[in-house]
Design a protein around this motif. Sequence first.
Motif, PDB file in Angstrom:
ATOM      1  N   GLN A 244       0.833  -1.202   0.000  1.00 56.19           N
ATOM      2  CA  GLN A 244       0.000   0.000   0.000  1.00 56.19           C
ATOM      3  C   GLN A 244       0.869   1.253   0.000  1.00 56.19           C
ATOM      4  O   GLN A 244       0.487   2.287  -0.562  1.00 56.19           O
ATOM      5  N   THR A 245       2.030   1.167   0.625  1.00 62.43           N
ATOM      6  CA  THR A 245       2.925   2.323   0.733  1.00 62.43           C
ATOM      7  C   THR A 245       3.674   2.592  -0.557  1.00 62.43           C
ATOM      8  O   THR A 245       3.876   3.755  -0.947  1.00 62.43           O
TER       9      THR A 245
ATOM     10  N   THR B  27       1.932   4.211  -4.739  1.00 62.90           N
ATOM     11  CA  THR B  27       1.453   5.524  -4.303  1.00 62.90           C
ATOM     12  C   THR B  27       0.376   6.124  -5.195  1.00 62.90           C
ATOM     13  O   THR B  27      -0.342   7.035  -4.753  1.00 62.90           O
TER      14      THR B  27
ATOM     15  N   PRO C 148      -5.634   5.183  -6.574  1.00 68.59           N
ATOM     16  CA  PRO C 148      -6.572   6.046  -5.842  1.00 68.59           C
ATOM     17  C   PRO C 148      -7.031   5.415  -4.527  1.00 68.59           C
ATOM     18  O   PRO C 148      -7.111   4.190  -4.416  1.00 68.59           O
ATOM     19  N   GLU C 149      -7.319   6.244  -3.559  1.00 66.40           N
ATOM     20  CA  GLU C 149      -7.703   5.764  -2.228  1.00 66.40           C
ATOM     21  C   GLU C 149      -8.950   4.893  -2.266  1.00 66.40           C
ATOM     22  O   GLU C 149      -9.083   3.957  -1.475  1.00 66.40           O
ATOM     23  N   ASN C 150      -9.874   5.188  -3.172  1.00 64.97           N
ATOM     24  CA  ASN C 150     -11.104   4.403  -3.246  1.00 64.97           C
ATOM     25  C   ASN C 150     -10.905   3.067  -3.955  1.00 64.97           C
ATOM     26  O   ASN C 150     -11.846   2.300  -4.124  1.00 64.97           O
TER      27      ASN C 150
ATOM     28  N   ARG D 204      -8.204   0.983  -2.941  1.00 69.00           N
ATOM     29  CA  ARG D 204      -7.261   0.237  -2.115  1.00 69.00           C
ATOM     30  C   ARG D 204      -7.900  -0.093  -0.767  1.00 69.00           C
ATOM     31  O   ARG D 204      -8.735   0.638  -0.253  1.00 69.00           O
TER      32      ARG D 204
END
Length: 424
Positions: A362-363, A366, A369-371, A373
Amino acid sequence: MFYQLYELNHAMMAPWRAAADAMRLAYANPLNPISHTYMGRAAAAGLEVFERTTRRYGKPEFGLPETLIDDSPVAVQERIVWREPFCNLIHFERALPKNRSADPKVLIVAPMSGHYATLLRGTVEALLPQSDVYITDWIDARTVPLTEGTFDLDDYIDYVINMLHFLGPDTHVVAVCQPAVPVLAAVALMESNDDPLSPSSMTLMGGPIDTRINPTAVNKLAKEKPLSWFRDNVVMPVPFPQVGFLRPVYPGFLQLSGFMSMNLDRHVTATKDFFEHLVKNDGDAAEKHRDFYDEYMAVMDLTAEFYLQTVDVVFMQHALPKGEMMHRGQKVDTTAIRKVALLTVEGENDDISGVGQTMAAQTICTNIPENMRLHYMQPDVGHYGVFNGSRFRREIAPRITAFHREHARSARPVRRVIKGGKSA
């Protein structure tokens, strides 16, 4: 020479195993009055323990002839749909009703770390009711002739990419343990090359993305020894008369010794309990022991080049999380991944891939998009519980199938470009 001695010892024990099995059948035969006594049951139990601890366990079967879909049994047929010298791709073809809509297409990449793909039987079984499942069936290196060439980590990545190309668009890839690194690398390369057949999502489960985080005993061993030590001490040629004669491998029996030494007291206790269950005629408990160890003791050889490159790149250099991993001259750039959704899964008590090692994906990814992951940590499970067992079926598998449905490319909204460079 050590591998040859192992084979010779196994051959020498064959008559004793056969005699022990014959005597066990005699003592366990209900027509034999001794079988109804404590002495008879103890003798039969001891002979079975001897036979099981000295045998070579063959490749198990998946044994999944049917699954439940909408509470109704549906036949399942295994078919090999793609072949290469070191891997077959198995499709679990379900006899679905014609009016049923298509389920997510899922490629499970099984670990090439000693055990056969059947170790993920429970993973396949849990996903089958709501997924069109394919799985990599890696070939025992001792059965591949030298004329087929070598197989290393770069080849592994190529295989993953080729299988995704074969399966076509809107495929979801699931990597369990060891393949987390090559699968993430394959997806990064596909995205870097703007490959239209990159998967819709990737799920990484209990994988060594960054072994600098909470290092386990396995990780520490890799750091304590130079690569030359592994090359000199655990790589051996396949002995005659195996098909892969002279192929340099990391033998399965050495891997199994390493697995068992990590939890030796647990295995000794399990064997003692198995003996007692047999003496007490506790058939259910004894059968559970047989089922588990029939799978656990069945191991395969790995090609030396794959094993050594994995130890070097993944456990010594930490090349992927450091952004230094290369594949055939091209840099593996995880920041290039933008269109592939990412789910990472860890077990709270994992003693193979420490907590945080898989989440590291996850790191380093980068630009997803947040939606798109999600990270999930399953309480109260070890490494095996990440992909098998009751908690996997109840807690993890439903999250995986929901993630696949949510992030199917066919279900994503289409972004329409309008004048001014904006989108709607």
